[in-house]
Design an enzyme around this catalytic site. Structure first.
Site, PDB file in Angstrom:
ATOM      1  N   ARG A   1      35.630  36.235  78.524  1.00 17.61           N
ATOM      2  CA  ARG A   1      35.642  37.633  78.071  1.00 17.61           C
ATOM      3  C   ARG A   1      34.376  38.414  78.400  1.00 17.61           C
ATOM      4  NH1 ARG A   1      38.820  36.628  72.286  1.00 17.61           N
ATOM      5  NH2 ARG A   1      40.702  35.770  73.247  1.00 17.61           N
TER       6      ARG A   1
ATOM      7  N   TYR B   1      51.523  24.547  78.793  1.00 17.16           N
ATOM      8  CA  TYR B   1      52.348  24.783  79.976  1.00 17.16           C
ATOM      9  C   TYR B   1      53.040  23.479  80.372  1.00 17.16           C
ATOM     10  CZ  TYR B   1      49.833  29.214  79.985  1.00 17.16           C
ATOM     11  OH  TYR B   1      49.315  30.427  79.621  1.00 17.16           O
TER      12      TYR B   1
ATOM     13  N   SER C   1      35.895  32.214  84.351  1.00 11.94           N
ATOM     14  CA  SER C   1      37.053  31.470  83.878  1.00 11.94           C
ATOM     15  C   SER C   1      38.359  32.137  84.304  1.00 11.94           C
ATOM     16  CB  SER C   1      36.997  31.380  82.349  1.00 11.94           C
ATOM     17  OG  SER C   1      37.811  30.352  81.866  1.00 11.94           O
TER      18      SER C   1
END
Length: 773
Positions: free
Chosen positions: A728, A586, A426
């Site tokens: 992660r 964003y 990712s």
């Protein structure tokens, strides 16, 4: 203590007998509105674990219940002319009447007073009671009397169901799915004694209305069902024991949870138990389990705190604290299963092939995973893996005992790009660039993950202009020098691995000009480092953030040109995949969300207007990106804030991007507004991918809390996503994909030749550890 149980269902009866057994000095009364040894309902389902717990607490009643149980291991699914069966699932069924009769008899043996044919309207009818158990069911009068205290949260679910029975005996827990001119119906069928099976039929409100079921008599409704499910019934009749209900006897399920479970009314402590406190959908058959577990836990707390009435407050407090956790876990699983059946027609039944439909149904609660299915029925799962591998274009070995490639390791093709497996690294912000340039850190960081087995490697969001950066240290692609650095990375990955490289283009919008995360998440940089910000509307992200300018047409044209230029530069790098970032608040995301878009022109208001500019950008980059390479779009599929976008809104936007030429939707969520309240949990964002993939009919990437091969295999096998993005875990382990393959015993996954000796040792050590365990 003087204890009164209002309601003689499983919760009240089982608590009464346990407390009387543990402390015979208690004066315990169970008050039931029905006649002695009379009840309504068909069969109920237990798990083996619940039965084991009951054996510990009262062996006598458990033995009698077990003798009356019908045990089965198989699940059979009838769907689109196929009949599929899998084993190892361990259910037990018993007639509700038989169960209550056993508990009533055991209560009498222990000296519990049973009072029948008595309606109780209020707890105050028993002013001498020290403890009142409100076990009077879903429509509890006691709970409703103190609604402001117990704070019941009741949600009426959309599907309709009717609870019937049949004298045909089924040797498996059977699900039968039937399509009509107005929609799908499904039957949940299981045997609960030597003469009868439960037969629950469920459908959508739309199908219910269009078939006119609400206008039928109960017998007409039963006749309709008997005709619809005639194949599985094989001439056996459907029966009802709900003649006391008016109309056609179709019901809506009510999901209930209470904010508080106990109350002192001035004389007595009142506590909720069973369906009066919470409900769990019949799709996983846990309503009776929850009631039994409530009774056990409250008894346990009196055992720990003491059976004197002075200990009631402490016992009730701990009881609620402990039970809330398990109830939340069961309700979450039940919700997943319930929602699966609520949308099964338009989301799964019309789109999935029978094999994948079966897998999706088995894992609908998300409590049963890929490897758990292997433990339950190895042969069935390996047959499914063979089917999936073949569908993915892999040659399959027909020899018995051959292990087939698990779904996450099958290739995936989109346009002319084929990924070697279904795992995506990712995009994750590293904040380690200078002037937007890829440097040695990025080469090592991203190169290592490609060598580590990821099928598609993304760098962080790559900004299309200096004023489109999140921080001064973000990657960029607005000049040729940056493109040269990108080409160096792409060439390295292609020359040293089978991985593909993706570039995610974005503009930070109002979330720009901030410090790197480790210096303060979302905190603005100093004035001398800052730059002007843009957004759909002039609203800052944080109270101390810079207020952005609401973009005008000139700004839109400039930013669109920036995206096109970056795309043209991306072409020169040789990258395989492009992604347009329309998520997380964003710039493009700020147009999509009503929380950040307060415009009154043609770019605000409706879905079409809010998506207008992001779609303009998408079409412009699609026009210059190579036709043989895919473009995905990352969406925030849930704003997690009141008034924001929901998964339904995300599906509308996904359809728009699909129509514009998008190849795939990357389904993330949140980070649009700071006051969001996301509901985290295991695979918590996967349902967004599931919805968009199977309702919009576009490939998806699932993201969020995917941390092991078992998660990815479950998601991909069930058709909830085509790819899984792992974030992660890739930061903690560059070779996460290779290590996960070894952990599930898959030894034919290639490692870089330079690391081959490490592969052998790693797999050997895992094998030794497993044997030792």
């Amino acid at each position: 203590m003087r204890i009164v149980c209002i309601g003689g269902g499983p919760a009240g009866l089982y608590f009464a007998l346990l407390m009387k057994k543990k402390h015979p000095e208690h004066q315990i009364r169970v008050v039931e509105r029905n006649k002695p040894y009379d009840t309504f309902g068909w069969g109920v389902v237990f798990s083996d674990a619940t039965m084991d717990s009951m054996k510990i607490w009262d062996e006598a009643s458990a033995a009698e219940i077990q003798d009356a149980f019908n045990h089965w291991d198989d699940i059979e699914v009838l769907f689109k002319g196929t009949r599929q069966r899998t084993s190892g699932h361990g259910f037990v069924g018993i007639g509700r009447k038989k169960l209550l009769n056993i508990l009533q008899k055991r209560c009498e043996e222990l000296g519990v007073e049973l009072v029948f044919e008595t309606d109780v309207d209020a707890d105050t009818q028993y002013p001498d009671a020290d403890l009142i158990i409100a076990s009077d069911g879903l429509n509890s009068k006691i709970r409703n009397r103190y609604a402001d205290i117990f704070e019941p949260d009741m949600v009426v679910r959309p599907n309709r169901y009717i609870w019937l029975g049949t004298d045909k005996l089924f040797d498996a827990f059977t699900f039968d799915f039937r399509k009509t001119d107005h929609g799908w119906f499904q039957a949940h069928i299981y045997k609960f004694d030597d003469k009868t099976s439960t037969f629950i039929i469920e459908t959508t409100e739309e199908a219910y209305e269009k078939h006119g079921l609400g206008d039928m008599s109960q017998q007409q409704s039963i006749d309709f069902c008997q005709c619809l499910f005639s194949e599985v019934l094989e001439g056996a009749p459907l029966m009802t024991n709900a003649r006391h209900l008016r109309g056609s006897a179709w019901l809506n399920f009510n999901r209930l949870i209470c904010g508080k479970w106990s109350h002192y009314n001035g004389n007595s402590h009142v506590v909720l138990m069973g369906d009066a406190a919470h409900t769990a959908h019949f799709a996983i058959g846990s309503g009776t389990k929850l009631a039994i577990d409530d009774a056990i836990e409250l008894t346990r707390q009196f055992q720990l705190h003491g059976h004197d009435k002075s200990n009631i407050p402490a016992a009730l407090e701990t009881y609620e604290e402990i039970r809330r956790v398990d109830v939340a876990r069961i309700q979450n699983a039940a919700r997943n299963a319930m929602e699966w059946f609520e949308v099964v027609g338009h989301r799964y039944a019309d789109t999935l092939e029978p094999e994948q439909f079966m897998y999706s149904m088995l894992t609908r609660s998300q409590r049963i995973s890929h490897e758990n299915l292997r433990l339950r029925d190895k042969n069935w799962l390996e047959g499914y893996e063979k089917w999936f591998a073949k569908k993915s274009g892999l040659p399959v070995n027909t020899n018995t005992g051959t292990r087939h490639t698990p779904p996450m390791f099958t290739p995936y093709r989109l346009r002319d790009v084929t990924l070697p497996n279904r795992i995506v690294m990712s995009p994750m912000a590293m904040y380690s660039a200078q002037d937007g340039l890829i440097n040695d850190f990025h080469m090592v960081h991203l190169g290592a993950r490609a060598l580590g087995g990821a099928g598609l490697v993304f760098a962080e969001m790559t900004c299309v202009s200096p004023d489109g950066r999140i921080t001064p240290n973000c990657l960029g692609l607005w000049n040729e020098e940056q493109a040269v650095g990108w080409k160096r990375l792409v060439d390295f990955v292609h020359q040293n691995s089978d991985a593909k490289v993706g570039i995610q283009l974005g503009h930070a919008g109002r979330k720009g000009a901030t410090k790197p995360a480790w210096e303060g998440i979302d905190q603005p940089v100093s004035d001398d480092q800052s730059w002007p910000l843009l957004s759909a509307s002039a609203a800052p992200y944080l109270v101390n953030s810079q207020t952005p300018k609401a973009v005008d047409r000139a700004d839109m044209d400039r930013v669109l040109a920036d995206f096109v230029r970056s795309t043209e530069l991306a072409v020169t790098t040789g990258a395989d995949w492009l992604e347009l970032h329309c998520a997380h608040g964003y710039l493009l995301s700020s147009f999509l969300s009503p929380l950040t878009n307060q415009r009154t022109d043609e770019y605000g208001g409706s879905h079409e207007n809010r998506a207008r500019y992001p779609l303009e950008v998408f079409r412009a980059i699609r026009a210059v990106w190579p036709e043989d390479k895919p473009i995905s779009v990352r969406l925030s599929c849930h704003d997690w804030a009141e008034g924001g976008n929901t998964p339904d809104d995300a599906a509308i936007f996904a359809q728009m991007f699909k129509d514009a030429g998008a190849d795939l939707i990357d389904c993330s969520s949140g980070q649009v507004v700071k006051h969001e309240k996301p509901v985290y949990g295991r695979l918590f964002q996967t349902p967004f991918s599931d919805k968009i993939r199977n309702e919009v009919n576009i490939p998806t990437i699932a993201v969020g809390a995917i941390s092991e091969a078992d998660h990815a295999n479950s998601i991909i096998s069930a058709g909830r996503a085509d790819l899984c993005a792992v974030a992660r875990p890739h930061l903690a382990d560059a070779a996460w994909v290779l290590h996960e393959a070894a952990k599930i015993g898959l030894t034919n996954v290639a490692w870089p030749k330079q690391y081959y000796s490490g592969k052998t040792q790693y797999e050997t050590n895992l094998s030794r550890a497993a044997q030792a365990k």
